[in-house]
Design an enzyme around this catalytic site. Sequence first.
Site, short mmCIF file in Angstrom:
data_model
loop_
_atom_site.label_atom_id
_atom_site.label_comp_id
_atom_site.label_asym_id
_atom_site.label_seq_id
_atom_site.Cartn_x
_atom_site.Cartn_y
_atom_site.Cartn_z
CB SER A 298 67.89 -5.60 27.83
OG SER A 298 67.60 -4.30 27.88
CE1 TYR B 91 70.89 -3.27 32.15
CE2 TYR B 91 69.80 -2.72 30.59
CZ TYR B 91 69.91 -3.31 31.28
OH TYR B 91 68.85 -4.35 31.61
#
Lengths: 236, 238
Positions: B143, B156
Amino acid sequence: MSKSIVWITGASRGIGAAIASAFAAEGAHVILTGRDVPALQKKSREIQDLGGEASWLRCDVQLERSVNITRKTISKKFGKVDVLINNAGVTYFKPFEKTTVRDFDHVLATNLRGVFLTEKSVLRAMMKRKNGVIVNILSVSAITTFRNSSAYSASKAGALALSRGLRAEVRRSGVRVIDILPGAVETNMWDRKERKKYHAKMMQPEDVAEIVVAAVRSPKRLLTEEIVLRPIAGDL
Amino acid sequence: MSESLAGKTAIVTGSSKGIGKAIALSLARSGVKVTLAARHREGLDPAEKEIRDNGGQCIAVRADISEEADVARLIETSTKAFGTVDILVNNAGHGIFSKVADSSVEEFDGMMKVNLRGVYLCCKAVIPIMTQQKSGAIINIASLAGKNSFVGGAIYSATKWGLIGFSRSLMLEVRDSNIRVVSICPGSVNTSFSDHSKDSEKIIQPQDVADTVLFALSMPARSNVSEIDIRPTINPRS
């Protein structure tokens, strides 16, 4: 890609020539520019002989006037630039200590300032049309440390930062800026001895060209921003 | 120059929905024999049916990739069905967004287990197979949160920064065995704009990531695309 005008700097040989062939094979009209006129003529003829549409113009990306004249000539003779490929690049493999001010200026003027000049020359028209792609052929040296390449790395890291800034500014106008960061590619940027020694490990110009075409062809709404490309056989 | 994908075999984790399902469907359409993997059976069945109804070959395995035994069973079932593993797509991921002060240890452990430990376990299990056949591709769906920072994303982001670091080192380790390691970094979390519009033009779609996976897999044999960053162009007028 059919009928698109694709301007490729440093197109007389190496990666630039391979990119020109690849876009021509997709039906684009490729405009090859560079400083070596006989080599540009030869490469253009080669593409034409294969049924491709190719034109060439002399352009030195170090010179603002040369870049602007080239852009204007392309628009007047062939049409608006749809895709600009900033491929022209130079290097000197030298330790920092041996790098002269002249070397430094030459590398920065081509690899960084040259990119700024060509981008600036096509940007307004692309933004107005809300369409256009700018691809910069950078190098993993923009994000990795190598010996004997400090000026080159600085120019490529600078061009990467320049691109990131430009991308953030123009993406809402539908202009896509794509950076390709290849590892070692077998071109005459390397001397013959090194090319012989590392041939098996190096990528070929056609490999980079294939990736550039694929990135440009991706749907307009999706922006492939940066692609890092390394030889599968390992670094040199 | 580019290799054809037809006849190859792939395992796609987290493939009962979203990005994983889109990747599995795209691979199957390219002639790849796909093993679907997810924690819950209910999502797997419709995905499996959809691929088969479209003429694709696939099997589905219920597996929690953060469990070693589940991963071993996944790889075994897949190789038994299709002979080998050519492509591993580590897509399964888990994200909960809250400030560190408000987060729980369970949330931290949950994200680390899936986003990092799970990828490690799957890679460790397939690398011997790929090394033996001297070819393979490992695609990690990371990501842009693995390259950027934002409020509420500490945990995250940490897993995805970790995943990118893991991928970079793994790439250096296995490329001599002709195994490609690719990190795809979709910008699903856009930190530079406060406008988190739900406009589909402005948000990465699962199919976009699937297309990028195919793009990475179809690269010339000599080259390894090691990282690809993708974000929506953001062109509301197009």
